[in-house]
Scaffold this motif. Structure first.
Motif, PDB file in Angstrom:
ATOM      1  N   ASP A 152      -7.197 -32.194 -31.936  1.00 51.59           N
ATOM      2  CA  ASP A 152      -6.346 -30.893 -31.626  1.00 51.59           C
ATOM      3  C   ASP A 152      -4.837 -31.302 -32.048  1.00 51.59           C
ATOM      4  OD1 ASP A 152      -5.779 -28.589 -30.381  1.00 51.59           O
ATOM      5  OD2 ASP A 152      -4.523 -29.673 -28.884  1.00 51.59           O
TER       6      ASP A 152
ATOM      7  N   CYS B  58      -9.367 -27.982 -36.654  1.00 50.80           N
ATOM      8  CA  CYS B  58      -9.299 -27.126 -35.693  1.00 50.80           C
ATOM      9  C   CYS B  58      -8.034 -27.415 -34.874  1.00 50.80           C
ATOM     10  CB  CYS B  58     -10.493 -27.442 -34.612  1.00 50.80           C
ATOM     11  SG  CYS B  58     -12.183 -27.149 -35.319  1.00 50.80           S
TER      12      CYS B  58
ATOM     13  N   GLN C 135      -7.582 -20.762 -35.036  1.00 48.32           N
ATOM     14  CA  GLN C 135      -7.132 -21.024 -34.120  1.00 48.32           C
ATOM     15  C   GLN C 135      -5.427 -20.801 -34.053  1.00 48.32           C
ATOM     16  OE1 GLN C 135      -8.423 -22.652 -36.600  1.00 48.32           O
ATOM     17  NE2 GLN C 135     -10.435 -23.656 -35.884  1.00 48.32           N
TER      18      GLN C 135
END
Length: 401
Positions: A154, A217, A239
């Motif tokens: 992330d 991501c 995203q």
């Protein structure tokens, strides 16, 4: 002076090293008074570090052939094992040694060739390069796996550094770039292992950053204030665009340099203010994201809130064309990215993880030139060497699965 003893090996040599014992007995263990043999009551033990210099060897493989003398059956022989270099000289261990020497110990091929020649082994640079290139083909799946793991993170760190690349036909070099992409959750004791992946590009355009991050991501990208990264905030992804988190270390260096060169009291005060933020970070390093965020909101947030108007006040009182004014404007122009660490306990104050990862690349860059065709192989091998170093340093149970 700080005590350096705790950082040395004396008295605590690594347990995995083999122990070779020798016992030095007195010339005689008979009592000089004629009483007979003396009794051992103790001993003095000392431990010293020895070494067996690297020794090359010849691995001889024999594959016997068998046939039945009573019938016309076929000849039986074991299949020849597969090698990285088919029908070539090196074993896999020899190739690994060459790769680690170049990309881990920063010894270019021409220096390695000189070292091996001292043992009577004649290997030219082209041969060593060919071995490394063939190894890259077999190691590519590992790099692909690292790339997939990075894509799942992330938050990523990213930085780039120059590399002199051969420019055939012109008789000179041109400037290439190695980009480092890092995932490192050790600052907040995250479960994922640290990963470093290097990529080569012929330029520094933000388009290369977008290309290398394609498929990721992640949400946060920790980087310096190079404007090439700004395009990532507009990339259309499921995203959403990347959120840039800027580095306080880059800002601090500006003021440190200015304070050293000009003795500016404003620059010295700025360094002290930023140092207070690092003091708080040192206290919560390795803590959970919630603990880090709570400490930042209690201690760092008031400091940062007071620092911005202080910068604005100083800017209004100094020459707009001075270096100090430029440095203060740098801080104010990137204030949103600099203060994002106050919003999420997983974020770091600076980009030190990627800067530490990219430092070995800079060392190798001083010792070797690259050919653009082999630069991607260079990046792959450098990534694997960094992963090997990380495997040694990280605790058990955090291996890259």
């Amino acid at each position: 002076m700080p005590d350096q003893g705790s950082h040395r090996n004396r008295g605590c040599l690594p347990a995995h090293l083999p122990r070779v014992e020798r016992i030095i007995e007195p010339a005689s263990t008979l009592c000089p008074c004629g009483c007979g043999a003396m009794t051992k009551i103790g001993e003095d033990v000392s431990k010293r570090l020895g070494v067996i210099p690297a020794q090359w060897r010849v691995l001889v493989t024999r594959r016997p052939k068998y046939i039945c003398r009573h019938c016309s059956g076929p000849v039986v022989q074991a299949h020849a094992p597969e090698h990285v270099v088919p029908s070539g000289l090196p074993t896999e261990a020899a190739i690994a040694h060459v790769i680690v020497s170049k990309f881990g110990d920063h010894a270019p091929f021409y220096r390695q060739a000189e070292i091996y020649a001292r043992q009577g082994i004649r290997l030219d640079r082209a041969t060593l390069g060919n071995w490394s290139g063939r190894a890259c083909f077999h190691l590519q799946p590992i790099a692909d796996h690292m790339r997939r793991r990075l894509a799942m993170a992330d938050r990523l760190f990213m930085d780039e550094t120059t590399a002199p690349v051969l420019d055939p036909g012109r008789g000179q070099t041109k400037k290439g770039y190695f980009w480092a992409i890092v995932s490192d959750d050790r600052g907040h004791s995250g479960p994922s292992p640290p990963i470093v992946l290097f990529r080569y590009a012929p330029g520094r355009s933000g388009a290369f950053a977008e290309q290398f991050l394609d498929g990721s991501c992640g949400h946060f990208l920790q980087c310096d204030a190079y404007d090439g990264y700004d395009r990532l905030t507009e990339v259309a992804r499921p995203q959403g665009p990347w959120t840039l988190v800027h580095c306080w270390s880059h800002l601090r260096r500006r003021f440190v340099k200015l304070a050293r060169n000009s003795k500016s009291p404003i620059a010295e005060a700025a360094v002290r203010h930023i140092a207070q933020l690092y003091t708080i970070e040192a206290m919560v390093r390795g803590s959970s994201p919630d603990i880090r965020l709570a400490a930042r909101r209690e201690h760092s947030l008031p400091m940062v809130a007071a620092l911005k108007p202080w910068f604005e006040k100083q800017l209004s009182m100094i020459s707009s064309g001075s270096t100090l004014a430029e440095d203060i404007r740098y801080a104010l122009n990137h204030w949103q990215g600099l203060t994002r660490f106050l919003e999420d306990g997983r974020l770091e104050l600076d980009t030190n993880p990627v800067e530490n990862a990219i430092r070995p690349v800079c060392l190798t860059r001083k010792n070797a030139l690259l050919h653009e065709v082999g630069a991607e192989n260079w990046a792959l091998l450098a990534s694997l060497i960094e992963e090997m170093n990380a495997q040694i340093a990280r605790p058990k149970g955090t291996c890259l699965h």
